[in-house]
Design an enzyme around this catalytic site. Structure first.
Site, short mmCIF file in Angstrom:
data_model
loop_
_atom_site.label_atom_id
_atom_site.label_comp_id
_atom_site.label_asym_id
_atom_site.label_seq_id
_atom_site.Cartn_x
_atom_site.Cartn_y
_atom_site.Cartn_z
N CYS A 338 0.74 -1.26 0.01
CA CYS A 338 0.14 0.00 0.03
C CYS A 338 0.83 1.16 -0.04
O CYS A 338 0.55 2.18 -0.82
CB CYS A 338 -1.08 0.03 1.18
N ARG A 367 6.97 -10.69 5.92
CA ARG A 367 6.28 -10.42 7.38
C ARG A 367 7.13 -11.27 8.35
O ARG A 367 6.91 -12.54 8.02
CB ARG A 367 4.98 -10.32 7.47
N GLN A 385 0.90 -11.19 -2.74
CA GLN A 385 -0.37 -10.82 -2.71
C GLN A 385 -0.87 -10.40 -4.20
O GLN A 385 -0.13 -9.76 -4.93
CB GLN A 385 -0.66 -9.47 -1.79
N ASP A 387 -2.34 -8.23 -5.21
CA ASP A 387 -2.70 -6.78 -4.45
C ASP A 387 -3.14 -5.92 -5.27
O ASP A 387 -3.05 -5.87 -6.50
CB ASP A 387 -1.74 -6.19 -3.57
N HIS A 389 -5.01 -1.74 -4.98
CA HIS A 389 -5.51 -0.37 -4.24
C HIS A 389 -6.39 0.46 -5.26
O HIS A 389 -5.83 0.89 -6.25
CB HIS A 389 -4.57 0.41 -3.73
N LYS A 473 -14.19 -3.99 6.60
CA LYS A 473 -13.81 -5.07 5.38
C LYS A 473 -14.66 -6.03 5.14
O LYS A 473 -15.76 -6.30 6.11
CB LYS A 473 -12.42 -5.78 5.78
N HIS A 519 -8.16 -1.61 -0.22
CA HIS A 519 -7.33 -2.61 -0.48
C HIS A 519 -8.09 -3.77 -0.88
O HIS A 519 -9.30 -4.17 -0.54
CB HIS A 519 -6.62 -3.17 0.74
#
Length: 644
Positions: A338, A367, A385, A387, A389, A473, A519
């Site tokens: 992000c 992580r 991910q 991912d 945005h 979410k 996200h």
RNA sequence: GCCGUUUUAGCUCAGUGGUAGAGCACUUCCUUGGUAAGGAAGAGGUCAUGGGUUCAAAUCCCAUAAAUGGCUCCA
């Protein structure tokens, strides 16, 4: 007389003092025999408690979820009784029913432990006690009496529980020689417990707090028939056969190396083929849905994460900074994409006309998960991910949510996930202060999510207090082979990062406004998604996705040339596969290919080479007979198109 | 991170203090075989790592690492 309404709406009259059992008996003898408990106006109650007037009553048996859970809760008491008999002085904490069985947290005292070797003895004792058909007797107890009882028994855990209870609401249940603090309800007696199995022993903290003492948690399960237990154990075996860690190794999809590091998966060629095909699948769908692919680096400077707030919140518990020759300069492995995407948003001024802007990236993040958390591919320390945005205006949130839901469902549909649950996570209405962002925006986003889900006809459960501090979410959960739920797809609203990165757009009135950031990741991560997919299809991937669609099996080395020709022709038609040119008999080649879960085995020998045909055998189905290549290609291609 | 269990050949596993084993896989040879394991020979191991106990340790003890079942956690 009591007026009782049954679930089908019919009414019955019973004498005062009648119980759920009497209702069952008035319906049929068999139902009375199988009844475990009742619901009275929706609350589960003991079968033998007198009913109130004008109640709606339904009889619970083993076939009802609530019936099972009552049965297992009672079984937990039975196990506790057995433990008290076998381990005098054992202190009992809590013992609830769970989805499959029950557990009891116990404190065995210094120096004592239970291992799986002790299970048979405990199981035997449980069944022995069950044979006594002891009734579960309910008794109201005053707080003082309750305290006195457990002080006498020297059970600090029960005393702590009683401390939190209101006087007048405390009940004990007794079966045989065992009495427990318990709200109930319970089944009538222990006689229906015919099979008992202890599944597992594990540590668990008292009240789930790791600062508290660690207790021994014993997991068990019981059944009214020995056959049910056998079937349950068989299901567990099947789950083990589907375990993605086992199949991942057997099918040569991925591996781990101690030398590379814990939680850092190595994708083998076949696994990579699968993964890249999944990526392509989603890339295509995302382009259609208006996403723009971007690429960002794997590291970012400390300042990036100071701005995003992650440095402060997670810096110390994560991978530590990468230093450079410049003193004081620090970079971090990116734990999410992000912040990088926020910086992309900031590369130019944005007008309200530009929004929404959707940036997508298969972004690999790192992580430092706690060591005990690592689990196959579902919980790792380096993962990618899918991912993206979305930066949009507040009034676009709902529409964007709907589009993302469509995308997630498109993914699930093409991969055959039907058994998913969608969870909406909202603020804790009691404690709104711990969330960032204005009340107004939250209310807007929360209703946008709920409306979007409703308009899409998505069945959802709503959890209050489960929202992230930065926004509400919507998560999609899918179960793995062992029934554990994993979060895959996720859509999250974020009010935090736009604020921290000072993101803006120019509104029609020429004022600067804050965009909303969404996200979203339909897969969640490729690692976790592949893991759940493996377990879902037991390694038999959809034809469009599987790393190798066919294998050509020449009967002897005389036909290897023809086999290669077949392979080349199929490859020209966009199918993928290999030739098994080993010096082995056909039976062996078939066996190995079946074990490798290859979808199509193409046997070629003298006949086939002569007539330019192939003999087709489908995985799990057997010989389909011989056919020309064209017919085979057509049939396979039609299946692939159907899947999309 | 905490508690329990585990770690022996590429894989699956046996081996309870006295010279390291099996099946599969691998290599070579024989075999040219038609729908779920053809035959033979060979090669392959610092018994996770580091300490300790012992005349002697894969085996007993301690630490570390990794895996695993839970717990706590999960941006």
């Amino acid at each position: 007389m009591l007026n009782i309404t049954l679930p089908d709406g019919s009414q019955r009259q019973l004498p005062d003092g009648a119980t759920g059992y009497d209702v069952a008996a008035s319906i049929s003898e068999g139902l009375a025999r199988n009844a475990l408990a009742v619901t009275v106006n929706g609350d589960v109650r003991d079968l033998h408690r007198p009913l109130p007037d004008n109640a709606t009553v339904s009889i619970l048996t083993w076939n009802d979820t609530a019936g099972k859970s009552t049965y297992w809760h009672s079984s937990a008491h039975l196990m506790a009784e057995a433990l008290e008999a076998l381990y005098p002085g054992v202190k009992l904490a809590i013992g609830p029913a769970i989805e499959n069985g029950f557990y009891y947290d116990v404190d065995l005292g210094e120096g004592r432990s239970i291992s799986s070797e002790d299970f048979p003895e405990i199981e035997k004792k449980m069944l022995e006690l069950a044979k006594h058909k002891s009734r579960y007797e309910r008794k109201d107890v005053s707080k003082a009496d309750a305290i006195a009882y457990f002080t006498e028994k020297q059970d600090p855990y029960k005393l702590e529980l009683i401390d939190g209870l209101e006087d007048g609401q405390i009940t004990f249940y007794t079966q045989g020689d065992f009495t427990d603090l318990c709200r109930g309800p319970h089944i009538p007696d222990t006689g229906t417990i015919k099979a008992a199995k202890l599944m597992n022993v594990a540590g668990a903290y008292w009240r789930g707090d790791e600062k508290n003492k660690q207790l021994t948690r014993l997991y068990g399960i019981t059944f009214p028939k020995a056959k049910d237990l056998a079937e349950y154990l068989e299901r567990l075996e099947e789950a083990k056969r589907r375990d993605h860690r086992k199949l991942g190794k057997e099918l040569k999809l991925f591996a781990f190396s101690e030398k590379v590091g814990a939680g850092l998966p190595l994708w083998l060629p076949k696994g990579t083929a699968l993964r890249e095909r999944l990526e392509q699948f989603l890339r295509k769908a995302q382009v259609k849905a208006g996403y723009q692919p971007v690429v960002t680096p794997h590291i970012g400077s400390k300042e990036l994460y100071v701005t995003s707030g992650h440095y402060e919140k997670y810096g110390a518990d994560s991978f530590q900074p990468i230093k450079t020759p410049n003193p004081g300069e620090e970079f971090f492995l990116k734990p999410m994409n992000c912040p990088h995407h926020c910086e992309i948003y900031k590369t130019e001024p944005r007008s309200y006309r530009d929004l929404p802007v959707r940036y997508a990236e298969f972004g690999t993040v790192y992580r430092y998960e706690q060591s005990g958390e690592l689990h196959g591919l579902t919980r790792v320390r380096g993962f990618t991910q899918d991912d993206a945005h979305i930066f949009c205006r507040p009034d676009q949130v709902k529409e964007e949510f709907k589009k993302v839901i469509d995308l997630v469902l498109y993914v699930f549909k093409n991969l055959g996930f039907e058994d998913y649950t969608a969870q909406i996570s909202l603020r804790d209405p009691e404690n709104k202060t711990k969330y960032i962002g204005s009340d107004e925006n939250w209310a807007l986003a929360e209703s946008a999510i709920q409306e979007a889900a409703a308009e899409k006809g998505l069945p959802t459960v709503t959890e209050y207090g489960e929202a992230a501090f930065y926004g509400p979410k919507l998560d999609f959960m899918v179960r793995d082979a062992l029934g554990r739920r994993w979060q895959l797809g996720t859509i999250q609203v974020d009010y935090n990062l736009p604020e921290r990165f000072d993101l803006e757009y120019v509104a029609p009135d020429n004022t600067k406004q804050r965009p909303v950031m969404l996200h979203r990741a339909p897969f969640g991560s490729l690692e976790r998604f592949v893991a759940v997919l493996i377990e879902h299809c037991a390694g038999n991937f959809p034809l469009w996705l599987t790393p190798e669609q066919f294998i050509v099996l020449p009967i002897s080395d005389k036909y290897i040339d023809y086999a290669n020709e077949v392979k080349a022709q199929l490859e020209q038609r966009d199918l993928r596969g290999t030739v098994d040119a080993r010096d082995e008999r056909i039976g062996r080649k078939i066996r190995d290919a079946e074990m490798a879960k290859l979808p199509y085995l193409l046997v070629v020998g003298e006949k086939e080479a002569q007539d330019k045909i192939i003999s087709v055998r489908k995985h799990g189905e057997g010989d389909l007979g011989s056919m020309p290549l064209d017919a085979f290609v057509k049939s396979v291609q039609s299946q692939i198109v159907e899947a999309y």
